[in-house]
Design an enzyme around this catalytic site. Structure first.
Site, short mmCIF file in Angstrom:
data_model
loop_
_atom_site.label_atom_id
_atom_site.label_comp_id
_atom_site.label_asym_id
_atom_site.label_seq_id
_atom_site.Cartn_x
_atom_site.Cartn_y
_atom_site.Cartn_z
N ARG A 95 0.65 -1.43 -0.01
CA ARG A 95 -0.05 0.06 -0.06
C ARG A 95 0.81 1.25 0.02
NH1 ARG A 95 -5.09 -2.17 3.81
NH2 ARG A 95 -6.49 -2.70 2.01
N LYS B 141 -18.66 -19.33 0.53
CA LYS B 141 -20.22 -19.26 0.68
C LYS B 141 -20.59 -18.39 -0.29
CE LYS B 141 -19.98 -20.11 5.59
NZ LYS B 141 -20.40 -19.61 6.79
N GLY C 187 -9.45 -10.43 -1.36
CA GLY C 187 -8.15 -10.67 -0.59
C GLY C 187 -7.38 -12.27 -0.74
N GLY D 201 -12.76 -4.88 0.44
CA GLY D 201 -14.03 -4.32 0.70
C GLY D 201 -14.89 -3.58 -0.37
P1 ADP Z 1 -11.93 -13.47 -1.71
O1 ADP Z 1 -11.10 -13.12 -0.49
O2 ADP Z 1 -11.15 -13.56 -2.89
O3 ADP Z 1 -13.18 -12.68 -1.88
P2 ADP Z 1 -13.42 -15.71 -0.29
O4 ADP Z 1 -13.12 -15.19 0.75
O5 ADP Z 1 -14.79 -15.40 -0.75
O6 ADP Z 1 -12.48 -14.96 -1.48
O7 ADP Z 1 -13.14 -17.17 -0.50
C1 ADP Z 1 -11.85 -17.74 -0.38
C2 ADP Z 1 -12.03 -18.98 0.67
O8 ADP Z 1 -12.79 -20.08 -0.14
C3 ADP Z 1 -10.67 -19.78 0.72
O9 ADP Z 1 -10.20 -19.79 2.19
C4 ADP Z 1 -10.87 -21.19 0.07
O10 ADP Z 1 -10.27 -22.06 0.93
C5 ADP Z 1 -12.43 -21.36 0.40
N1 ADP Z 1 -12.77 -22.31 -0.59
C6 ADP Z 1 -12.99 -22.52 -2.00
N2 ADP Z 1 -13.40 -23.68 -2.34
C7 ADP Z 1 -13.74 -24.15 -1.34
C8 ADP Z 1 -14.28 -25.70 -1.14
N3 ADP Z 1 -14.75 -26.35 -2.05
N4 ADP Z 1 -14.36 -25.94 0.19
C9 ADP Z 1 -14.21 -25.28 1.14
N5 ADP Z 1 -13.57 -24.05 1.10
C10 ADP Z 1 -13.33 -23.45 0.04
MG MG Z 2 -11.70 -13.81 1.62
#
Ligand code: ADP
Ligand code: MG
Length: 395
Positions: A39, A196, A353, A376
């Site tokens: 940053r 999720k 992230g 965010g």
């Molecule tokens: P970002 O931070 O890029 O927005 P998220 O926080 O939504 O992404 O998602 C990342 C998380 O999703 C990671 O910790 C990853 O391990 C988890 N993940 C992805 N696929 C699966 C899966 N099939 N089962 C469990 N966790 C998963």
């Molecule tokens: Mg995340």
């Protein structure tokens, strides 16, 4: 390119003028030192350009979440690390006698003001706090896209009381986001992965109306598969969101958006590094197995989808990428996207992230057109929300 906001190209003569520059300097710290200076480095184009043009550069930034002035969260701790990144002296100015100290600065000087959140009015966007900041400068430059989803005094309020411009970092981010979703070349593909559905409902709903291909991976794909009657065993899955998943699929159908769910997956009975795995059709997941990545056939088919697209926006890994070998699909598709970008056939924008971490792990972050580290703010933009800090610049 015509833009709805003004940039440093429009700011005019700045020599000898006091310019308040909002930056994101909220770096992670350990033992009083930044552990990641990304940053700080990202501020360089704006800060050096303004200083080289003879402005008196007054940097406003928040640091952590203090409710009251806290020595551990003083921007004084950032002054030395910032000097090292910048290769120039930086004056630290606290909130006592700040106006008198600012008055001693010369054209080309760079000062880092104390943590904006030492004022309660910063987060409340209190007019008194806005006025307190505004009194120090003549012009306002907002270079902190990552703080633009918050309507705070230094991120939003100032744009209403001083002539306001986007800094170079903000400009690059807004241009990239515009190319990806605002005014993209079609066909557009979106990859949405991650853990999720519930955390990305608004993202999915916004995207189905805008993109030609929606690629769903990660844990959230399990929720969609389950909604379609697939037995996902022990997989991470939000069974209570089956109706929501179906509604999203129906909305995609109405909008002419093709939704891609995996048809093969990598499963294991234990969630740890390098367990025994099977690659199976989604209909063959056993009751004691978990889906932890999408399979090679699906990954290859998705690569072919990207080959026929002009634009890609990506948020969320396709599998549990932190745990080998469940990074395989994410790394492979990221490399395909990177190669297409380098060939000039794809504009690729990614953010989030874990997504940024996954792209770094794949070694392709520099080969995407743009990788947003804004967290965010990036997600809110993917949800189609107006970001107050950006809206204030584009009035
Ligand atoms: P970002 O931070 O890029 O927005 P998220 O926080 O939504 O992404 O998602 C990342 C998380 O999703 C990671 O910790 C990853 O391990 C988890 N993940 C992805 N696929 C699966 C899966 N099939 N089962 C469990 N966790 C998963
Ligand atoms: Mg995340």
């Amino acid at each position: 390119m015509t833009r709805s906001f003004k940039t440093l190209d429009d700011i005019g003569e700045v020599h000898g003028k006091r310019v308040l520059v909002r930056e994101d300097m909220n770096v992670p710290m350990a033992e009083g030192r930044p552990t990641d200076d990304t940053r700080l480095r990202a501020t360089l184009p704006t800060v050096t350009e303004l200083a080289d043009r003879g402005a008196i550069v007054l940097i406003l930034a928040h640091f952590g979440r203090p409710k009251v002035p806290t020595p551990d969260l003083s921007t004084a701790l950032l002054t030395k690390p910032y000097e090292q990144v910048l290769g120039r002296p930086v004056r630290y100015i606290d909130w006592e006698g700040d106006a008198a100290n600012v008055a001693t600065l010369q054209p080309g000087d760079i000062a880092l003001l104390e943590n904006t959140r030492f004022f309660g009015g910063e987060e409340r966007n209190d007019p008194a706090t806005v006025a307190r900041f505004a009194a120090l400068g003549e012009l306002y430059v907002n270079d902190a896209f990552s703080a633009a989803h918050r309507a705070h005094a230094s991120t939003e309020g100032l744009a209403h009381v001083l002539p306001a411009f986007a800094g170079r970092q903000m400009e690059a981010e807004l241009d990239a986001l515009d190319k990806a979703l605002g005014n993209p070349e079609h066909p557009v593909a979106a990859v949405v992965g991650g853990a999720k559905v519930s955390t990305k409902l608004d993202v999915l709903q916004h995207l189905v109306a805008r993109v030609d291909h929606l690629i769903i991976g990660g844990g959230m794909a399990n929720t969609f598969l389950a909604a379609r009657g697939v037995n996902v065993g022990q997989s991470l899955c939000e069974h209570d969101l089956a109706g929501t998943a179906e509604a999203i699929l129906a909305a995609a159908d109405r909008a002419g958006c093709t939704v891609h769910l995996p048809y093969d997956v990598v499963v294991a009975t234990e969630f740890r590094a390098n367990p025994a795995t099977r690659t199976v059709n989604v209909h063959e997941v056993a009751a004691d197995e978990m889906i932890l990545d999408i399979g090679p056939a699906a990954t290859e088919a998705l690569g072919d989808v990207l080959k026929n697209c002009r634009t890609l926006v990506w948020n969320g890994p396709l599998g549990a990428f932190e745990t080998p070998p469940f990074d395989t699909a994410t790394v492979a598709l990221a490399r395909t996207a990177a190669a297409l970008t380098q060939d000039g056939s794809l504009v690729s924008v990614a953010g989030g992230g874990d997504t940024v971490a996954a792209l770094n792990q794949a070694g392709v972050a520099d080969s995407f057109s743009f990788v947003s580290t804004a967290g965010g703010a990036f997600l809110e933009w993917m949800e189609g929300k107006d970001l107050p800090g950006v809206a204030a610049l584009t009035r």
